[in-house]
Enzyme design. Structure first.
Site, PDB file in Angstrom:
ATOM      1  N   HIS A  88      18.991  -4.560  32.931  1.00 23.66           N
ATOM      2  CA  HIS A  88      17.584  -4.712  32.561  1.00 23.66           C
ATOM      3  C   HIS A  88      17.179  -3.630  31.559  1.00 23.66           C
ATOM      4  O   HIS A  88      16.987  -2.473  31.917  1.00 23.66           O
ATOM      5  CB  HIS A  88      16.720  -4.625  33.825  1.00 23.66           C
ATOM      6  CG  HIS A  88      15.276  -4.938  33.589  1.00 23.66           C
ATOM      7  ND1 HIS A  88      14.374  -5.109  34.612  1.00 23.66           N
ATOM      8  CD2 HIS A  88      14.548  -5.102  32.445  1.00 23.66           C
ATOM      9  CE1 HIS A  88      13.181  -5.366  34.114  1.00 23.66           C
ATOM     10  NE2 HIS A  88      13.266  -5.360  32.797  1.00 23.66           N
ATOM     11  N   GLY A  94      12.625  -8.594  30.572  1.00 22.19           N
ATOM     12  CA  GLY A  94      13.550  -8.642  31.699  1.00 22.19           C
ATOM     13  C   GLY A  94      12.862  -8.866  33.031  1.00 22.19           C
ATOM     14  O   GLY A  94      13.454  -9.458  33.943  1.00 22.19           O
ATOM     15  N   THR A  95      11.623  -8.400  33.165  1.00 22.69           N
ATOM     16  CA  THR A  95      10.902  -8.618  34.412  1.00 22.69           C
ATOM     17  C   THR A  95      10.646 -10.110  34.632  1.00 22.69           C
ATOM     18  O   THR A  95      10.838 -10.633  35.738  1.00 22.69           O
ATOM     19  CB  THR A  95       9.569  -7.853  34.396  1.00 22.69           C
ATOM     20  OG1 THR A  95       9.830  -6.453  34.276  1.00 22.69           O
ATOM     21  CG2 THR A  95       8.782  -8.105  35.673  1.00 22.69           C
ATOM     22  N   THR A  96      10.224 -10.808  33.586  1.00 27.16           N
ATOM     23  CA  THR A  96      10.004 -12.248  33.688  1.00 27.16           C
ATOM     24  C   THR A  96      11.302 -12.975  34.007  1.00 27.16           C
ATOM     25  O   THR A  96      11.346 -13.844  34.889  1.00 27.16           O
ATOM     26  CB  THR A  96       9.399 -12.789  32.385  1.00 27.16           C
ATOM     27  OG1 THR A  96       8.158 -12.129  32.129  1.00 27.16           O
ATOM     28  CG2 THR A  96       9.174 -14.281  32.469  1.00 27.16           C
ATOM     29  N   LYS A 119      10.853  -7.095  46.117  1.00 27.25           N
ATOM     30  CA  LYS A 119      12.234  -7.524  46.276  1.00 27.25           C
ATOM     31  C   LYS A 119      12.324  -8.804  47.110  1.00 27.25           C
ATOM     32  O   LYS A 119      11.533  -9.020  48.012  1.00 27.25           O
ATOM     33  CB  LYS A 119      13.071  -6.421  46.921  1.00 27.25           C
ATOM     34  CG  LYS A 119      13.326  -5.228  46.020  1.00 27.25           C
ATOM     35  CD  LYS A 119      14.500  -4.388  46.504  1.00 27.25           C
ATOM     36  CE  LYS A 119      14.329  -3.918  47.924  1.00 27.25           C
ATOM     37  NZ  LYS A 119      15.490  -3.110  48.357  1.00 27.25           N
ATOM     38  N   HIS A 145      16.561   1.388  35.655  1.00 28.80           N
ATOM     39  CA  HIS A 145      17.013   0.836  34.372  1.00 28.80           C
ATOM     40  C   HIS A 145      18.384   1.400  33.997  1.00 28.80           C
ATOM     41  O   HIS A 145      18.575   1.965  32.913  1.00 28.80           O
ATOM     42  CB  HIS A 145      15.992   1.129  33.269  1.00 28.80           C
ATOM     43  CG  HIS A 145      14.750   0.304  33.351  1.00 28.80           C
ATOM     44  ND1 HIS A 145      14.717  -1.035  33.035  1.00 28.80           N
ATOM     45  CD2 HIS A 145      13.487   0.632  33.739  1.00 28.80           C
ATOM     46  CE1 HIS A 145      13.486  -1.504  33.205  1.00 28.80           C
ATOM     47  NE2 HIS A 145      12.729  -0.526  33.648  1.00 28.80           N
ATOM     48  N   HIS A 230       3.366   0.786  26.547  1.00 23.19           N
ATOM     49  CA  HIS A 230       3.658   1.047  27.961  1.00 23.19           C
ATOM     50  C   HIS A 230       3.586   2.546  28.258  1.00 23.19           C
ATOM     51  O   HIS A 230       3.054   2.963  29.287  1.00 23.19           O
ATOM     52  CB  HIS A 230       5.040   0.500  28.308  1.00 23.19           C
ATOM     53  CG  HIS A 230       5.260   0.324  29.778  1.00 23.19           C
ATOM     54  ND1 HIS A 230       4.448  -0.435  30.566  1.00 23.19           N
ATOM     55  CD2 HIS A 230       6.223   0.825  30.607  1.00 23.19           C
ATOM     56  CE1 HIS A 230       4.885  -0.420  31.822  1.00 23.19           C
ATOM     57  NE2 HIS A 230       5.958   0.349  31.874  1.00 23.19           N
ATOM     58  N   ALA A 357       2.572  -6.230  22.252  1.00 22.52           N
ATOM     59  CA  ALA A 357       3.145  -5.772  20.987  1.00 22.52           C
ATOM     60  C   ALA A 357       2.608  -6.582  19.809  1.00 22.52           C
ATOM     61  O   ALA A 357       2.365  -6.031  18.728  1.00 22.52           O
ATOM     62  CB  ALA A 357       4.670  -5.861  21.037  1.00 22.52           C
TER      63      ALA A 357
END
Length: 429
Positions: A88, A94-96, A119, A145, A230, A357
């Site tokens: 990731h 990557g979260t999606t 989780k 990460h 972020h 962004a």
């Protein structure tokens, strides 16, 4: 005048009906049904994979890849010991994608996701072991990460040493990981080349277990701006270990860009001015084997040589991964993952063109500076995009060829059946 126009229209209608009758007489079988339907249909259904992104109508490849590089179909044994490992990278979507892995895949035993918990429990059918090593399944078991260098050393040691039920991001496990990594690095190195060994890349720690590494990449400028936004909100990722050759970097090797608790409120100019900013070329660094360049010690080799080794290593690792997707091509990412692992998603991916962004307006000079700060990522992304689109085209061609072969087999069976019926009719008469 009106009677004449009616006569012309009547003639055209009669000609059309005559053509339909002739076609029915010349081609009475099922072979021409598709042609007649296409001729009478008002419109052709649009390709859903092309409509969702900005893929050019005619993609022209720049790099030469072999059929082995383009064909990605792995025999993933979810009931055995195989493991999908998700690398990731920050701010690549990557979260999606990670949520898709635990909530959106059709499985015999779906992941158990409880409300209010990040989780999910992703057990193999009939076993209390996980088939997925990711943030949303095992947590940050190899550090926040973790990059390619960390994961390829940590995951086999952690998974083979203890059962997955004990995989928790605790200090005890971090110490175990550091100890195992140090012992592994203490052994004599047999791979002295600029690229990782086949055993390490494939992630095979035993004859029965395969580790399939996957990741998501993003346009470097968009990813860089997203990380700045972020960080503005207080993100630091201080818990990242950056372990390489059995140890984390010292403060001299990896200085901090800020003096306080975080870097919240920093301007884009301040973000770009820090020479130690890990956002610069983050994707190349996280996908390469850092042990080839002395980890975070910049005095091991000249900068130009270091950059070349890192970029070559990242390209090779990316090419040999089981799968990688691109944030800018959500539906194609879904398609390639499904074809690679023979696992289907329940609902289609959504292409989000409006992000934090994209809301940042920058002038041309700032754009050029961001590209210069991420020149390795820019080259890697061009390489990845070319490989990604070639794989997509190759897999679609294979799919069309298989569909054509099945149609030919069906027509052959139908003709044989019709021949038998005619023969029976002649014999009976």
């Amino acid at each position: 005048m009106e009677d004449r126009s009616h006569k012309v229209l009547l003639v055209l209608v009669m000609l059309f009906l005559f053509a339909v009758i002739v076609l029915q007489y010349v081609c009475p079988g099922t072979e021409c049904q598709l042609l007649r339907l296409r001729a009478l249909s008002p419109a052709v259904v649009a390709d859903p994979y092309r409509a969702e992104d900005e893929t050019p109508a005619r993609f022209v490849p720049r790099f030469n890849f072999s059929a082995g590089d383009l064909l990605r179909r792995v025999d993933f044994n979810i009931k055995g010991d195989d493991l999908i490992v998700f690398l990731h990278i920050q701010k690549t979507g990557g979260t999606t994608f990670g949520r898709h892995l635990v909530r959106n895949i059709q499985l015999e035993q779906p992941c158990e996701c409880r409300a209010g918990q990040k989780k999910c429990t992703c057990h193999r059918p009939g076993k209390r072991e996980t088939w997925l090593f990711s943030r949303f399944s095992t947590g940050w078991s190899c550090g926040l990460h973790a990059d390619w260098t960390e994961l390829t050393n940590c995951v086999p040691s952690v998974v083979d040493s203890k059962k997955e039920v004990r995989l928790r991001p605790s200090r005890q496990w971090i110490l175990v990981y550091l100890l195992l990594s140090y012992e592994a690095r203490a052994q004599p190195r047999t791979n002295q080349g600029n690229l990782p060994s086949n055993r390490k890349m494939q992630g095979k720690s035993s004859p029965l277990r395969n580790f399939y590494y996957i990741t998501i990449l993003r346009d470097p400028v968009s990813r860089y701006l997203s990380e700045w936004r972020h960080v503005q909100r207080g993100a630091t990722w201080k818990a990242s270990l950056h372990v390489c050759d059995g140890r984390s970097p010292t403060t001299e090797e990896l200085p901090s860009c800020y003096t306080g608790d975080d870097w919240s409120g920093c301007s884009l100019q301040e973000f770009m001015d820090c020479p130690y900013n890990l956002a610069n070329n983050r994707q190349v660094r996280m996908l390469s084997d850092l042990s080839l360049v002395g980890c975070y010690n910049l005095s091991v080799m000249p900068e130009e040589q270091r950059n070349k080794v890192l970029l070559d290593s990242a390209k090779e690792n990316l090419k040999r991964m089981a799968f990688f997707g691109l944030t800018e091509f959500q539906r194609k990412t879904q398609y390639l993952f499904e074809k690679t692992f023979n696992m289907n998603f329940i609902s289609p991916f959504t292409q989000y063109n409006s992000t934090r962004a994209s809301s940042v307006e920058i002038d041309e000079q700032t754009q050029q500076r961001i590209e210069a700060l991420n020149f390795l990522d820019m080259e890697l992304y061009d390489y990845a995009k070319d490989l990604f689109l070639q794989r997509y085209q190759y897999m679609r061609q294979k799919e069309h060829q298989e569909a054509r072969r099945k149609r030919q087999e069906q027509r052959k069976i139908l003709r044989a059946k019709q021949a038998r019926l005619r023969e029976q009719g002649e014999n009976s008469s």
